[in-house]
Scaffold this active site. Structure first.
Site, PDB file in Angstrom:
ATOM      1  N   SER A  49       0.797  -1.178  -0.230  1.00 46.14           N
ATOM      2  CA  SER A  49       0.244   0.014  -0.281  1.00 46.14           C
ATOM      3  C   SER A  49       0.998   0.723   0.218  1.00 46.14           C
ATOM      4  CB  SER A  49      -1.040   0.023   1.270  1.00 46.14           C
ATOM      5  OG  SER A  49      -1.800   1.323   1.088  1.00 46.14           O
TER       6      SER A  49
ATOM      7  N   TYR B 116      -0.737  -0.960  10.480  1.00 41.20           N
ATOM      8  CA  TYR B 116      -1.243  -0.954   9.087  1.00 41.20           C
ATOM      9  C   TYR B 116      -0.170  -0.843   8.421  1.00 41.20           C
ATOM     10  CZ  TYR B 116      -3.478  -1.493   4.847  1.00 41.20           C
ATOM     11  OH  TYR B 116      -4.411  -1.417   3.084  1.00 41.20           O
TER      12      TYR B 116
HETATM   13  P1  NAD Z   1     -11.076  -6.201   2.523  1.00 37.43           P
HETATM   14  O1  NAD Z   1     -11.080  -6.055   2.933  1.00 37.43           O
HETATM   15  O2  NAD Z   1     -12.543  -5.421   1.066  1.00 37.43           O
HETATM   16  O3  NAD Z   1     -10.853  -7.263   2.027  1.00 37.43           O
HETATM   17  C1  NAD Z   1     -10.049  -8.122   1.955  1.00 37.43           C
HETATM   18  C2  NAD Z   1     -10.434  -9.675   2.247  1.00 37.43           C
HETATM   19  O4  NAD Z   1      -9.546 -10.723   2.866  1.00 37.43           O
HETATM   20  C3  NAD Z   1     -12.069 -10.682   3.023  1.00 37.43           C
HETATM   21  O5  NAD Z   1     -12.473 -10.924   1.476  1.00 37.43           O
HETATM   22  C4  NAD Z   1     -11.440 -10.409   4.238  1.00 37.43           C
HETATM   23  O6  NAD Z   1     -11.645 -11.717   4.342  1.00 37.43           O
HETATM   24  C5  NAD Z   1      -9.791 -11.619   3.206  1.00 37.43           C
HETATM   25  N1  NAD Z   1      -9.344 -11.986   4.737  1.00 37.43           N
HETATM   26  C6  NAD Z   1      -8.706 -10.842   6.382  1.00 37.43           C
HETATM   27  N2  NAD Z   1      -7.999 -11.525   7.446  1.00 37.43           N
HETATM   28  C7  NAD Z   1      -7.547 -12.420   6.325  1.00 37.43           C
HETATM   29  C8  NAD Z   1      -7.343 -13.941   7.236  1.00 37.43           C
HETATM   30  N3  NAD Z   1      -6.755 -14.317   7.876  1.00 37.43           N
HETATM   31  N4  NAD Z   1      -6.870 -15.144   5.686  1.00 37.43           N
HETATM   32  C9  NAD Z   1      -7.202 -15.018   4.654  1.00 37.43           C
HETATM   33  N5  NAD Z   1      -7.817 -14.060   4.734  1.00 37.43           N
HETATM   34  C10 NAD Z   1      -7.988 -13.153   5.393  1.00 37.43           C
HETATM   35  O7  NAD Z   1      -9.913  -5.307   1.776  1.00 37.43           O
HETATM   36  P2  NAD Z   1      -9.373  -4.857  -0.168  1.00 37.43           P
HETATM   37  O8  NAD Z   1      -9.591  -2.947   0.258  1.00 37.43           O
HETATM   38  O9  NAD Z   1      -9.850  -5.401  -0.990  1.00 37.43           O
HETATM   39  O10 NAD Z   1      -7.845  -4.940   0.383  1.00 37.43           O
HETATM   40  C11 NAD Z   1      -7.433  -6.049  -0.193  1.00 37.43           C
HETATM   41  C12 NAD Z   1      -6.170  -6.260  -0.601  1.00 37.43           C
HETATM   42  O11 NAD Z   1      -5.563  -4.595  -0.915  1.00 37.43           O
HETATM   43  C13 NAD Z   1      -5.578  -6.220   1.290  1.00 37.43           C
HETATM   44  O12 NAD Z   1      -3.990  -6.786   1.268  1.00 37.43           O
HETATM   45  C14 NAD Z   1      -5.092  -4.039   1.617  1.00 37.43           C
HETATM   46  O13 NAD Z   1      -4.487  -3.740   2.784  1.00 37.43           O
HETATM   47  C15 NAD Z   1      -4.795  -3.907   0.124  1.00 37.43           C
HETATM   48  N6  NAD Z   1      -4.949  -2.400  -0.312  1.00 37.43           N
HETATM   49  C16 NAD Z   1      -6.295  -2.152   0.048  1.00 37.43           C
HETATM   50  C17 NAD Z   1      -6.442  -0.344  -0.798  1.00 37.43           C
HETATM   51  C18 NAD Z   1      -8.142  -0.480  -0.664  1.00 37.43           C
HETATM   52  O14 NAD Z   1      -8.157   1.552  -0.672  1.00 37.43           O
HETATM   53  N7  NAD Z   1      -8.928  -0.991  -0.864  1.00 37.43           N
HETATM   54  C19 NAD Z   1      -5.527   0.243  -0.559  1.00 37.43           C
HETATM   55  C20 NAD Z   1      -4.141   0.516  -0.428  1.00 37.43           C
HETATM   56  C21 NAD Z   1      -3.415  -1.143  -0.324  1.00 37.43           C
END
Ligand code: NAD
Length: 248
Positions: A143, A156
């Protein structure tokens, strides 16, 4: 761009970016191995891919549990014979808007276990498969938080900075085996994680949550946009790409 005859393991596939990546990979003709801790929503992603004619399997996995991750990779090889790519999207954001001196150690540890240890374990157990094939792509979701700028959560942001470091280290360690490693840093993307974070921010300021979420629609990117980039990254068309990718 085609992922025909390629097997892609996607963690965090139940929702958000992981779900979008899984659907994009399936649309490109890839076989998808879906993993997540949320069984109900994981089955929804699987059902959608299956209904569209995609070849897929799904497994409930906690990425912070070594045995479950090992089983996931072994199952993928058993079902499809190989693993061409890993997209590790599983992640959590906890401890947002908590000052460092008030942050609970258990929250810190939980975030590290899922985001950082999960990233390590998925690489640890996919690497031998890819080394044997002398080919593979590993994509770790980092991120901008912890890499370029700040984060609402000390835990985070720190975990995501470390995941970025892990990708850089692994890139040079695995390159000679024909394995390409990328860290992807998405911008603000409208997923359950991000929308929850925006609601918490509004609450902590005493602002209207509804208004904040409405405004967010204008500046957040859509998960499908990142999903398409992730599918491209694991394809042979991205062979000339190296290192970190930032998205809007
Ligand atoms: P989200 O919460 O919408 O989805 C995350 C998924 O991970 C969920 O389906 C959840 O059930 C699963 N998860 C959580 N803990 C888990 C575990 N222990 N084992 C297996 N699965 C698990 O989040 P997102 O926004 O889609 O994020 C996806 C990735 O992208 C993450 O790593 C997040 O840090 C990164 N990210 C997101 C953003 C954003 O703006 N949404 C920005 C930068 C980085």
């Amino acid at each position: 761009m085609s992922l025909e005859n390629k097997t892609v393991v996607i963690t965090g596939a139940a929702m958000g970016i992981g779900r979008a990546a899984a659907i994009s990979c399936a649309e490109a003709g890839g076989r998808t191995v879906l993993a997540d801790i949320d069984e109900t929503r994981l089955k929804e992603t699987f059902g959608e891919i299956h209904a569209a004619g995609g070849e897929s399997s799904c497994q409930v996995v906690d990425v912070s549990d070594a045995r479950q991750v090992e089983d996931l990779m072994a199952g993928a090889v058993e079902d499809f014979g190989r693993i061409d790519a890993l997209i590790n999207c599983a992640g959590i954001l906890e401890g947002a808007y908590v000052p460092v001196d008030e942050l609970d150690e258990t929250v810190w540890q939980r975030v590290m276990d899922v985001n950082l240890k999960g990233s390590f374990l998925t690489c640890k157990y996919v690497a031998p498969v890819m080394k044997k094939q002398k080919k593979g792509v590993i994509v770790l979701l980092s991120s901008g938080a912890g890499v370029r700028g700040g984060s609402s959560s000390v835990a985070y942001g720190t975990s995501k900075g470390a995941v970025h470091g892990q990708a850089v280290v692994l890139e040079s360690q695995l390159a000679s085996f024909g394995i390409r490693v990328h860290a992807v840093c998405p911008g603000g993307i409208a997923t359950p994680m991000k929308l929850r974070n925006i609601a918490q921010a509004a609450e902590s300021r005493g602002d209207s949550v509804e208004e904040a979420l409405k405004q967010a629609e204008e500046y957040l990117g859509d998960p499908e946009g990142v999903g398409r980039i992730l599918a491209f990254l694991v394809s042979d068309h991205a062979d000339h790409l190296r290192q970190t990718v930032f998205t809007r």
